[in-house]
Write an enzyme that holds these catalytic residues in place. Structure first.
Site, mmCIF file in Angstrom:
data_model
loop_
_atom_site.group_PDB
_atom_site.id
_atom_site.type_symbol
_atom_site.label_atom_id
_atom_site.label_comp_id
_atom_site.label_asym_id
_atom_site.label_seq_id
_atom_site.Cartn_x
_atom_site.Cartn_y
_atom_site.Cartn_z
ATOM 1 N NE ARG A 82 -11.045 -1.642 -0.334
ATOM 2 C CZ ARG A 82 -9.731 -1.964 -0.808
ATOM 3 N NH1 ARG A 82 -9.588 -2.836 -1.484
ATOM 4 N NH2 ARG A 82 -8.918 -1.378 -0.070
ATOM 5 C CG HIS A 102 -2.148 -0.972 0.668
ATOM 6 N ND1 HIS A 102 -2.201 -2.190 1.284
ATOM 7 C CD2 HIS A 102 -3.073 -0.628 0.068
ATOM 8 C CE1 HIS A 102 -3.319 -2.773 0.633
ATOM 9 N NE2 HIS A 102 -4.085 -2.195 -0.148
ATOM 10 C CD GLU A 146 -9.740 -7.906 -2.259
ATOM 11 O OE1 GLU A 146 -8.798 -7.687 -2.264
ATOM 12 O OE2 GLU A 146 -10.528 -7.744 -1.275
ATOM 13 C CB CYS A 167 -10.341 -2.123 -8.588
ATOM 14 S SG CYS A 167 -10.663 -3.516 -7.358
ATOM 15 N NE ARG A 218 -1.350 -6.254 -1.354
ATOM 16 C CZ ARG A 218 -2.310 -5.417 -1.521
ATOM 17 N NH1 ARG A 218 -3.217 -6.270 -1.368
ATOM 18 N NH2 ARG A 218 -2.339 -4.372 -1.949
ATOM 19 C CG ASN A 237 -3.139 -5.057 -5.901
ATOM 20 O OD1 ASN A 237 -2.619 -5.117 -7.067
ATOM 21 N ND2 ASN A 237 -3.858 -3.771 -5.432
ATOM 22 C CG ASP A 238 -5.251 -8.941 -1.057
ATOM 23 O OD1 ASP A 238 -4.281 -8.916 -0.699
ATOM 24 O OD2 ASP A 238 -6.141 -7.722 -0.776
ATOM 25 N NE ARG A 256 -6.423 0.295 -2.164
ATOM 26 C CZ ARG A 256 -5.730 0.246 -3.521
ATOM 27 N NH1 ARG A 256 -5.853 1.233 -4.343
ATOM 28 N NH2 ARG A 256 -5.499 -0.868 -4.225
#
Ligand code: PEP
Ligand code: MG
Length: 590
Positions: free
Chosen positions: A344, A201, A443, A514, A477, A466-467, A308
């Protein structure tokens, strides 16, 4: 690492593009190591005084940060919530922390560092057993304050991002997303870290803030000295320390070329995202901070595909109120309208909040009580956010998205709570969009496998690559040591995405990506051919992706994907895709 016409050249992971040349500023975020030492009986008073002096110095430092920050005219990205400093100041007066440490030094006749550690361990265990999440989270504050006292005990100078008042490149072992969020955009021109990867992040924040950055350099904090001249190439991941005038000249030219390319990209911002053979794909932005919105609009986003919300909770001592949530969402919506915004719900956990702490007690934070799991446990926190989202839905097209759904009971429970909140709003006569769309992030591998069942429960899917890649390939990650295995074009990942898209379309719902993968120019044709309806990415990538799309043919993309499906390794696929992209779009990939 090599020694050349400059002092050193390092290769790391490029996470935010751009070239920057500047002076190094070392931010000491490494944990301070200490050992238990017995203290002679006649030295105990001296040890107690040493401890109390460190506590006093900590108070003075915090007070001075607070004063400076209050007066500061710098634009910080994160609204500069300063309450947290007050919390830390209160801890410095706390009997359970300070008096207990003094008593421990005296009773055990040990050094102040060790005594403090024993007391902190005990206090953190108490916090662990508290039901209330807010108080449990204060454990992190204790760790921070203890680190400050330790720093002063061992005589280390301390750093605060908010205090920096010259143009610099930050060099740190690690930065948390909260650190990045408070960087002064006028001063911080780039950053380098020992740890991290493309989808951590902190890296995502760097892209949001348009700060060139390279992470995963392993030992950059060891080899750079404060004040060194540094070149960051955020496109290739190369970092040059102590460059010669010729190298500086060369990079100034590269920077000029890069800036020229950027300027060309801006021309694409208002053009539709459509291929030459008329295939359309919606390009939206991922947003973390309201400050990004002007760029989001300027770069031609057709809405926000991922807001986010966890950044609303950072750098502050209390939880955001319903009103704060509401005002933020309303402002967001009003700025982006008539385009839609997908909010989200809170996705706390993983590397968010924990990145600069010792993770030893959190063995697997990525698989812990995060995201929807946390919200279903802490229902009041969840309801506050849902109420605010619903209230804001009255002011534009708003969608709700739940993160980290792993099975049917979770989505049903989340929807059940949403219904409860709707009922209470109706009772209070507060307007909201009764047909608000609800979607989920895909995810987790279990969600992929039961995508057909989940599709019956919701209005859309958004793939969080990403996840999803992290969990599918078992690659942490944020771990730079396994970053080389984090392969978005792994045959398993491509097959997984295809399965999700086909299942969603069979059920009549739309699907987007996303995760960071959506914003990579190199993957545009692949994602187009996989049939995604929407790609959501950091705003900066929108014109880049659009430029490729507008020069592409869907039928070529389809052929490319077919070929990739015949290959058996990520390496082969990557090599092939890179070579094809270079041939088709030489201007963009040379
Ligand atoms: C993802 O996992 O791909 C995603 C978009 O969510 P985050 O990066 O915030 O975990
Ligand atoms: Mg995620």
């Amino acid at each position: 690492m090599e020694l050349q016409e400059h002092k050193l050249k390092l290769q790391g992971i490029a996470v935010s593009p751009g070239i920057v040349i500047g002076k190094a500023y070392l931010l000491d975020r490494k944990r301070i190591r200490h050992i238990e030492k017995p203290i002679k009986n006649n030295k105990v008073d001296h040890e107690v005084n040493r401890f109390l002096e460190a506590v006093n110095l900590s108070k003075l430092q915090l007070q001075s940060i607070k004063d400076k920050a209050t007066k500061a005219e710098v634009t910080t990205a994160g609204h500069g919530h300063l309450y947290i400093i007050d919390v830390h100041l209160l801890f410095l007066e706390d009997k359970m922390l300070i008096d207990e440490t003094v008593d421990t030094i005296k009773s055990k006749e040990i050094n102040a560092e060790w005594a403090l550690r024993l007391v902190v361990n005990k206090l953190q265990a108490v916090f662990d057993n508290i039901e209330d999440v807010y108080f449990r989270e204060r454990k992190n504050d204790i760790a921070h304050i203890a680190e400050r006292i330790l720093r002063n005990l061992v005589g280390r100078e301390e750093d605060n991002i908010i205090e920096i008042d010259e143009e610099i490149i930050i060099i740190a072992h690690d930065l948390s997303p909260a650190d990045t969020a408070q960087m002064s955009l006028n001063k911080v021109k780039g950053f380098l870290t020992d740890v991290g990867s493309k989808t951590s992040h902190t890296a995502i924040m760097a892209r949001s803030l348009k700060i060139p950055a390279v992470v995963g350099l392993e030992m950059v904090t060891e080899v750079i000295t404060a004040g060194d001249t540094i070149i960051i190439d955020g496109i290739s991941g190369i970092v040059i320390i102590g460059p010669t005038p010729e190298v500086i000249k060369d990079y100034k030219n590269k920077k000029a070329d890069y800036d020229e390319y950027e300027k060309k990209l801006i021309k694409f911002k208002k053009l539709p995202a459509v291929t030459r053979d008329c295939r359309k794909i919606v390009l939206t932005a991922n947003v973390e901070l309201l400050e990004e919105l002007p760029t989001t609009i300027e770069y031609g986003a057709e809405g926000i595909g991922l807001y986010r919300t966890e950044f609303l909770y950072m750098n502050r001592k209390d939880l955001p109120s319903e009103e704060e949530h509401f005002q933020t969402y309303k402002e967001l919506l009003e700025m982006i309208s008539p385009n839609p915004v997908t909010i989200r719900t809170l996705d706390i956990g993983g590397d968010k909040f924990l990145s600069q702490l010792d993770l030893a007690e959190e063995m697997n934070p990525a698989m812990g009580l995060r995201a929807i799991r946390f919200c279903l446990k802490e229902k009041e926190i969840f309801k506050t956010q849902l109420r605010a989202i619903l209230r804001a839905s009255h002011y534009g097209e708003l969608k709700i998205m739940f993160p980290m759904i792993s099975g049917i009971p979770e989505i049903r429970e989340a929807k059940g709570i949403l219904e409860e909140v709707k009922t209470s709003l109706k009772k209070d006569g507060i307007p909201f969009d009764e047909n608000i769309q609800v979607g989920i992030m895909i995810e987790i591998p279990s969600a992929v496998t039961i995508a057909d069942l989940l599709a019956k429960e919701v209005g859309f899917f958004s793939i969080g690559t990403n996840d999803l890649i992290q969990y599918s390939l078992a690659i942490d990650r944020v771990n730079e040591h396994v970053a080389y295995l984090y392969e978005p074009l792994h045959p398993a990942v491509l097959r997984t995405i295809k399965h999700i898209v086909d299942t969603a379309h069979a059920a009549g719902i739309k699907v987007s990506i996303c995760g960071e993968m959506a914003g990579e120019q190199e993957y545009v044709l692949i994602l187009l051919a996989l049939g995604l309806d929407q790609l959501s990415m950091n705003s900066m990538s929108i014109p880049r992706v659009k430029k490729i799309l507008r020069q592409a043919y869907f039928r070529d993309a389809h052929e490319l994907l077919e070929k990739c499906f015949q290959m058996s390794t990520a390496y082969e696929i990557e090599k092939y895709v890179r070579q094809q992209m270079l041939t088709k779009f030489p201007d963009d990939f040379s």
